[in-house]
Write a protein that holds these residues in place. Structure first.
Motif, PDB file in Angstrom:
ATOM      1  N   LEU A  44      -8.283  -0.338   0.847  1.00 20.58           N
ATOM      2  CA  LEU A  44      -8.233  -1.708   1.340  1.00 20.58           C
ATOM      3  C   LEU A  44      -9.582  -2.061   1.946  1.00 20.58           C
ATOM      4  O   LEU A  44     -10.171  -1.268   2.666  1.00 20.58           O
ATOM      5  CB  LEU A  44      -7.131  -1.847   2.397  1.00 20.58           C
ATOM      6  N   ARG A  45     -10.074  -3.234   1.620  1.00 16.55           N
ATOM      7  CA  ARG A  45     -11.307  -3.725   2.239  1.00 16.55           C
ATOM      8  C   ARG A  45     -10.987  -4.968   3.042  1.00 16.55           C
ATOM      9  O   ARG A  45     -10.359  -5.899   2.539  1.00 16.55           O
ATOM     10  CB  ARG A  45     -12.365  -4.064   1.179  1.00 16.55           C
ATOM     11  N   ILE A  46     -11.400  -4.971   4.307  1.00 20.42           N
ATOM     12  CA  ILE A  46     -11.200  -6.133   5.167  1.00 20.42           C
ATOM     13  C   ILE A  46     -12.563  -6.619   5.641  1.00 20.42           C
ATOM     14  O   ILE A  46     -13.484  -5.821   5.853  1.00 20.42           O
ATOM     15  CB  ILE A  46     -10.276  -5.801   6.372  1.00 20.42           C
ATOM     16  N   LEU A  63       0.808  -1.214   0.000  1.00 21.45           N
ATOM     17  CA  LEU A  63       0.000   0.000   0.000  1.00 21.45           C
ATOM     18  C   LEU A  63       0.843   1.266   0.000  1.00 21.45           C
ATOM     19  O   LEU A  63       0.329   2.345  -0.320  1.00 21.45           O
ATOM     20  CB  LEU A  63      -0.925  -0.004   1.222  1.00 21.45           C
ATOM     21  N   GLU A  64       2.106   1.150   0.395  1.00 20.35           N
ATOM     22  CA  GLU A  64       2.948   2.340   0.466  1.00 20.35           C
ATOM     23  C   GLU A  64       3.148   2.937  -0.924  1.00 20.35           C
ATOM     24  O   GLU A  64       3.368   2.229  -1.902  1.00 20.35           O
ATOM     25  CB  GLU A  64       4.308   1.977   1.073  1.00 20.35           C
ATOM     26  N   GLY A  65       3.054   4.244  -1.000  1.00 18.96           N
ATOM     27  CA  GLY A  65       3.275   4.947  -2.251  1.00 18.96           C
ATOM     28  C   GLY A  65       2.121   4.857  -3.239  1.00 18.96           C
ATOM     29  O   GLY A  65       2.277   5.218  -4.397  1.00 18.96           O
ATOM     30  N   THR A  66       0.949   4.346  -2.805  1.00 21.69           N
ATOM     31  CA  THR A  66      -0.224   4.266  -3.671  1.00 21.69           C
ATOM     32  C   THR A  66      -1.395   4.946  -2.970  1.00 21.69           C
ATOM     33  O   THR A  66      -1.347   5.262  -1.779  1.00 21.69           O
ATOM     34  CB  THR A  66      -0.599   2.809  -3.974  1.00 21.69           C
ATOM     35  N   ARG A  67      -2.460   5.142  -3.738  1.00 18.47           N
ATOM     36  CA  ARG A  67      -3.703   5.681  -3.175  1.00 18.47           C
ATOM     37  C   ARG A  67      -4.791   4.619  -3.125  1.00 18.47           C
ATOM     38  O   ARG A  67      -5.960   4.933  -2.961  1.00 18.47           O
ATOM     39  CB  ARG A  67      -4.180   6.860  -4.031  1.00 18.47           C
ATOM     40  N   GLY A 118       0.583   3.249  10.424  1.00 16.75           N
ATOM     41  CA  GLY A 118       0.740   4.298   9.425  1.00 16.75           C
ATOM     42  C   GLY A 118      -0.233   4.294   8.271  1.00 16.75           C
ATOM     43  O   GLY A 118      -0.145   5.161   7.396  1.00 16.75           O
ATOM     44  N   ILE A 119      -1.186   3.337   8.191  1.00 15.45           N
ATOM     45  CA  ILE A 119      -2.161   3.346   7.096  1.00 15.45           C
ATOM     46  C   ILE A 119      -3.322   4.262   7.477  1.00 15.45           C
ATOM     47  O   ILE A 119      -3.879   4.145   8.577  1.00 15.45           O
ATOM     48  CB  ILE A 119      -2.668   1.922   6.805  1.00 15.45           C
ATOM     49  N   ASP A 120      -3.710   5.164   6.600  1.00 18.44           N
ATOM     50  CA  ASP A 120      -4.801   6.096   6.850  1.00 18.44           C
ATOM     51  C   ASP A 120      -6.115   5.335   7.010  1.00 18.44           C
ATOM     52  O   ASP A 120      -6.475   4.500   6.163  1.00 18.44           O
ATOM     53  CB  ASP A 120      -4.911   7.077   5.676  1.00 18.44           C
ATOM     54  N   ALA A 121      -6.817   5.606   8.106  1.00 19.66           N
ATOM     55  CA  ALA A 121      -8.077   4.904   8.376  1.00 19.66           C
ATOM     56  C   ALA A 121      -9.109   5.151   7.291  1.00 19.66           C
ATOM     57  O   ALA A 121      -9.987   4.301   7.056  1.00 19.66           O
ATOM     58  CB  ALA A 121      -8.627   5.329   9.744  1.00 19.66           C
ATOM     59  N   GLU A 122      -9.046   6.292   6.616  1.00 15.68           N
ATOM     60  CA  GLU A 122     -10.021   6.595   5.566  1.00 15.68           C
ATOM     61  C   GLU A 122      -9.839   5.688   4.352  1.00 15.68           C
ATOM     62  O   GLU A 122     -10.720   5.601   3.499  1.00 15.68           O
ATOM     63  CB  GLU A 122      -9.894   8.067   5.139  1.00 15.68           C
ATOM     64  N   ARG A 123      -8.703   5.014   4.247  1.00 16.99           N
ATOM     65  CA  ARG A 123      -8.456   4.131   3.109  1.00 16.99           C
ATOM     66  C   ARG A 123      -8.939   2.708   3.361  1.00 16.99           C
ATOM     67  O   ARG A 123      -8.773   1.841   2.506  1.00 16.99           O
ATOM     68  CB  ARG A 123      -6.957   4.095   2.794  1.00 16.99           C
ATOM     69  N   ILE A 124      -9.520   2.443   4.526  1.00 16.01           N
ATOM     70  CA  ILE A 124      -9.879   1.074   4.904  1.00 16.01           C
ATOM     71  C   ILE A 124     -11.393   0.969   5.054  1.00 16.01           C
ATOM     72  O   ILE A 124     -12.010   1.721   5.814  1.00 16.01           O
ATOM     73  CB  ILE A 124      -9.176   0.667   6.211  1.00 16.01           C
ATOM     74  N   ASP A 125     -12.018   0.057   4.326  1.00 11.71           N
ATOM     75  CA  ASP A 125     -13.424  -0.294   4.492  1.00 11.71           C
ATOM     76  C   ASP A 125     -13.513  -1.596   5.280  1.00 11.71           C
ATOM     77  O   ASP A 125     -12.699  -2.508   5.085  1.00 11.71           O
ATOM     78  CB  ASP A 125     -14.110  -0.488   3.140  1.00 11.71           C
ATOM     79  N   VAL A 126     -14.505  -1.697   6.148  1.00 11.88           N
ATOM     80  CA  VAL A 126     -14.660  -2.869   7.014  1.00 11.88           C
ATOM     81  C   VAL A 126     -16.027  -3.495   6.773  1.00 11.88           C
ATOM     82  O   VAL A 126     -17.048  -2.808   6.787  1.00 11.88           O
ATOM     83  CB  VAL A 126     -14.499  -2.491   8.500  1.00 11.88           C
ATOM     84  N   ASP A 127     -16.052  -4.805   6.528  1.00 10.15           N
ATOM     85  CA  ASP A 127     -17.279  -5.600   6.454  1.00 10.15           C
ATOM     86  C   ASP A 127     -17.188  -6.708   7.491  1.00 10.15           C
ATOM     87  O   ASP A 127     -16.090  -7.141   7.861  1.00 10.15           O
ATOM     88  CB  ASP A 127     -17.458  -6.213   5.064  1.00 10.15           C
ATOM     89  N   PHE A 128     -18.346  -7.201   7.917  1.00  7.92           N
ATOM     90  CA  PHE A 128     -18.346  -8.328   8.850  1.00  7.92           C
ATOM     91  C   PHE A 128     -19.598  -9.153   8.571  1.00  7.92           C
ATOM     92  O   PHE A 128     -20.702  -8.655   8.455  1.00  7.92           O
ATOM     93  CB  PHE A 128     -18.299  -7.855  10.313  1.00  7.92           C
ATOM     94  N   PHE A 129     -19.392 -10.467   8.435  1.00 10.45           N
ATOM     95  CA  PHE A 129     -20.439 -11.346   7.961  1.00 10.45           C
ATOM     96  C   PHE A 129     -20.813 -12.439   8.959  1.00 10.45           C
ATOM     97  O   PHE A 129     -21.675 -13.265   8.657  1.00 10.45           O
ATOM     98  CB  PHE A 129     -20.019 -12.003   6.645  1.00 10.45           C
ATOM     99  N   GLY A 130     -20.175 -12.496  10.120  1.00 13.81           N
ATOM    100  CA  GLY A 130     -20.486 -13.584  11.045  1.00 13.81           C
ATOM    101  C   GLY A 130     -20.131 -14.915  10.400  1.00 13.81           C
ATOM    102  O   GLY A 130     -19.061 -15.106   9.843  1.00 13.81           O
ATOM    103  N   PHE A 174      -8.661  -9.754   3.451  1.00 19.40           N
ATOM    104  CA  PHE A 174      -8.412  -8.374   3.046  1.00 19.40           C
ATOM    105  C   PHE A 174      -7.950  -8.369   1.596  1.00 19.40           C
ATOM    106  O   PHE A 174      -7.365  -9.317   1.102  1.00 19.40           O
ATOM    107  CB  PHE A 174      -7.360  -7.694   3.937  1.00 19.40           C
ATOM    108  N   ARG A 175      -8.312  -7.301   0.906  1.00 22.31           N
ATOM    109  CA  ARG A 175      -8.015  -7.181  -0.498  1.00 22.31           C
ATOM    110  C   ARG A 175      -7.781  -5.723  -0.850  1.00 22.31           C
ATOM    111  O   ARG A 175      -8.430  -4.837  -0.308  1.00 22.31           O
ATOM    112  CB  ARG A 175      -9.138  -7.763  -1.352  1.00 22.31           C
ATOM    113  N   ILE A 176      -6.846  -5.509  -1.736  1.00 17.54           N
ATOM    114  CA  ILE A 176      -6.501  -4.163  -2.191  1.00 17.54           C
ATOM    115  C   ILE A 176      -7.407  -3.811  -3.359  1.00 17.54           C
ATOM    116  O   ILE A 176      -7.510  -4.555  -4.328  1.00 17.54           O
ATOM    117  CB  ILE A 176      -5.022  -4.091  -2.592  1.00 17.54           C
TER     118      ILE A 176
END
Length: 540
Positions: free
Chosen positions: A467-469, A460-464, A501-513, A535-537
């Motif tokens: 990430l979805r987890i 993820l470094e040096g990119t915009r 160091g990863i910006d929280a705004e770049r991370i989406d979170v899902d949860f499916f049980g 997790f996937r970029i």
């Protein structure tokens, strides 16, 4: 009996689709209620859904007696294909095929098979994050491809922009759709005016049996112009049923419902079923697994078995008879040289004889000459040295030393070590998706898990790129707790990434049980791979 299509007037010339059951594009919401989720980029989803409605269109007189059953039976098969674009957008197509049966001269054309109005499906996700609430907008559009005379087609285009909201609290999921349907042409069906209307639907679901959901929903519409008129329909239906996930994105559902407000298109009762395939989110252009982490087996690693050695036996001294070495004879010393032989000195020569004359008086005798000095004769040359004695024979080679035979190799006994406790986490991947695995009921990251997360951060470094987890559980825990546990696991991974160091705004979170298992929950091996965070970029 629930009344439908109340009127005493003859049927008008124009028609309208009386099929109110419009199935949702994905199997993550209700039967007809849309969800906010969209599939991964360029990932296809598909579904085939069936429903049967009994008497969706009849006419009655002023006393409520049925005069004509224009449509007695309506069986519809919807074939749905959709695709995700850019992780935020869904586009799809719904092709309805109808089988119609009717009675009376007014229903002469309402018999046999017919194509319905095609539906173009679009949905865009607006809000998704760590919280329980997510938001999307949808715009289904119907094309007038159906048969109007058979009451399965509208005479013009319809547009139905709507707001889609989803909320997940503990083990309960709720979905709400609110929209406005605009018809390009106003229609009359059995002297009932069909025009623009407000549409609404709501669904609730609770988990059951580890992989199932009990669902209930309401859907209906209300006229946008003259709601008090008896000529404007206000249909309302209620449905209930079960959806079961078989793993790998495959699910099936079955249900039934009743018409709660009798009106044109509302059946006395409805039966429904269907199957759908919704792949787990994994963008087609996500980095391959080898770029993010080391590959992990699809099954959990077997317990490590170490070969235990028996202790080497103590060496035992074995007496060995060693023959005494033979004596080595020294070479004989040479004999001493013989003594030098000496000769005695020669006798002195005799005196000369006297002369023959008268001897004068003898002179006094001269003194006797001194005796000649006794001289030794020169020593004879030394005899040649004796020949050197022959060299002594070489000593015999020493006998080989008697050594103890090497001990036999120790017998190796395979002793299985105690199996790794079930709570230990395994880090790796599931086929195409990088994963971090957890122990039963655990939400704590182990030190070994951080290696794969550190590799991920380097990508993820040096990119915009975002990430979805997504968090998942097995069915070992109570179903009502699995949603919370999957969320806590996903948030634990996010916290580690944000802390490093990863910006929280770049991370989406899902949860499916436990809704999306990738292994069999009937075995420990299957449950161990279901306790995971994927997790996937995402593409830029």
């Amino acid at each position: 009996m629930i009344c439908v299509a109340v009127t005493t007037l003859p049927v008008a010339a124009s028609g309208k689709s009386v099929q109110h059951f419009l199935p949702a594009a994905t199997a993550t919401g209700g039967f007809t209620v849309e969800d906010t989720k969209v599939p991964g980029h360029l990932h296809l989803i598909g579904a085939v859904r069936f429903n049967y409605g009994r008497e969706p269109l009849v006419t009655v007189d002023a006393k409520g007696n049925v005069k004509a059953k224009l449509v007695t039976d309506l069986i519809t098969t919807d074939v749905i294909v959709a695709m995700g674009l850019g992780e935020r957008l869904l586009v799809g197509l719904d092709v309805p095929l109808h089988l119609i049966a009717g009675q009376g001269p007014e229903a002469a054309n309402a018999e046999g098979a017919a194509l319905g109005d095609l539906r173009l499906l679009t949905r865009a996700r607006l809000i998704s994050g760590d919280g329980p609430f997510s938001l999307a907008v949808a715009l289904p559009v119907t094309l007038p491809t159906g048969d109007e005379d058979a009451f399965v087609g509208d005479s013009g285009l319809t547009f139905a922009p709507m707001v889609v909201g989803s909320m997940r609290l503990a083990s309960v999921s709720a979905h709400l759709n609110l929209g406005y349907r605009h018809r390009t042409e106003t229609e009359d069906v059995v002297q009932t005016r069909i025009g623009d209307d407000f549409i609404y639907s709501v669904a609730l679901s609770v988990p059951v049996g580890g992989s199932g959901e009990l669902m209930g929903e309401l859907f209906g519409s209300a006229p946008a112009d003259d709601a008090s008129s008896e000529r404007t329909p206000k249909p309302l239906e209620g449905l209930a049923g079960l959806r079961w996930a078989f793993g790998g994105g495959l699910s099936a559902d079955v249900g039934a419902g009743l018409g709660l407000i009798g009106d044109a298109g509302t059946p006395v009762f409805r039966l429904l079923s269907g199957v759908s395939f919704t792949p787990e989110h994994a963008p087609a252009d996500a980095p391959p697994l080898a770029e993010v982490s080391q590959a992990a087996p699809t099954e959990p690693p077997a317990p490590i078995v170490e070969e235990a050695r028996e202790p080497d036996p103590m060496p035992v001294a074995v007496p060995v008879a060693v023959p005494a070495p033979e004596p080595v004879l020294a070479p004989p010393s040479p004999p001493p040289p013989p003594p030098l032989a000496t000769e005695p000195p020669p006798p002195p020569p005799p005196p000369p004889p006297p002369p023959a004359t008268e001897p004068p008086p003898p002179p006094p005798p001269p003194p006797p000459p001194p005796p000649p000095p006794a001289t030794e004769p020169p020593p004879p040359p030394p005899p040649p040295p004796p020949p050197p004695p022959p060299p002594p024979p070489p000593p015999p080679p020493p006998p080989p030393l008697a050594t103890e035979p090497p001990p036999p190799p120790p017998r190796v006994v395979k002793t299985p070590l105690p199996a790794e406790p079930a709570a230990a986490a395994h880090t790796g991947t599931h086929k195409k998706r990088p994963c971090v695995y957890f122990g039963p009921g655990s939400k704590r990251l182990e030190s070994r898990d951080t290696d794969i997360l550190d590799d991920l951060m380097k990508k993820l470094e040096g990119t915009r790129r975002r990430l979805r987890i997504s968090g998942h559980t097995d069915t070992a825990s109570e179903a009502k707790d699995n949603i919370d546990l999957s969320k806590e696991r996903a948030l634990a991974v996010k916290k580690y990434l944000v802390d490093h160091g990863i910006d929280a705004e770049r991370i989406d979170v899902d949860f499916f049980g436990d809704k999306q298992p990738i292994g069999k929950n009937s075995t420990e091996a299957g449950r161990s791979v279901n306790r995971r965070v994927e997790f996937r970029i995402l593409p830029e």
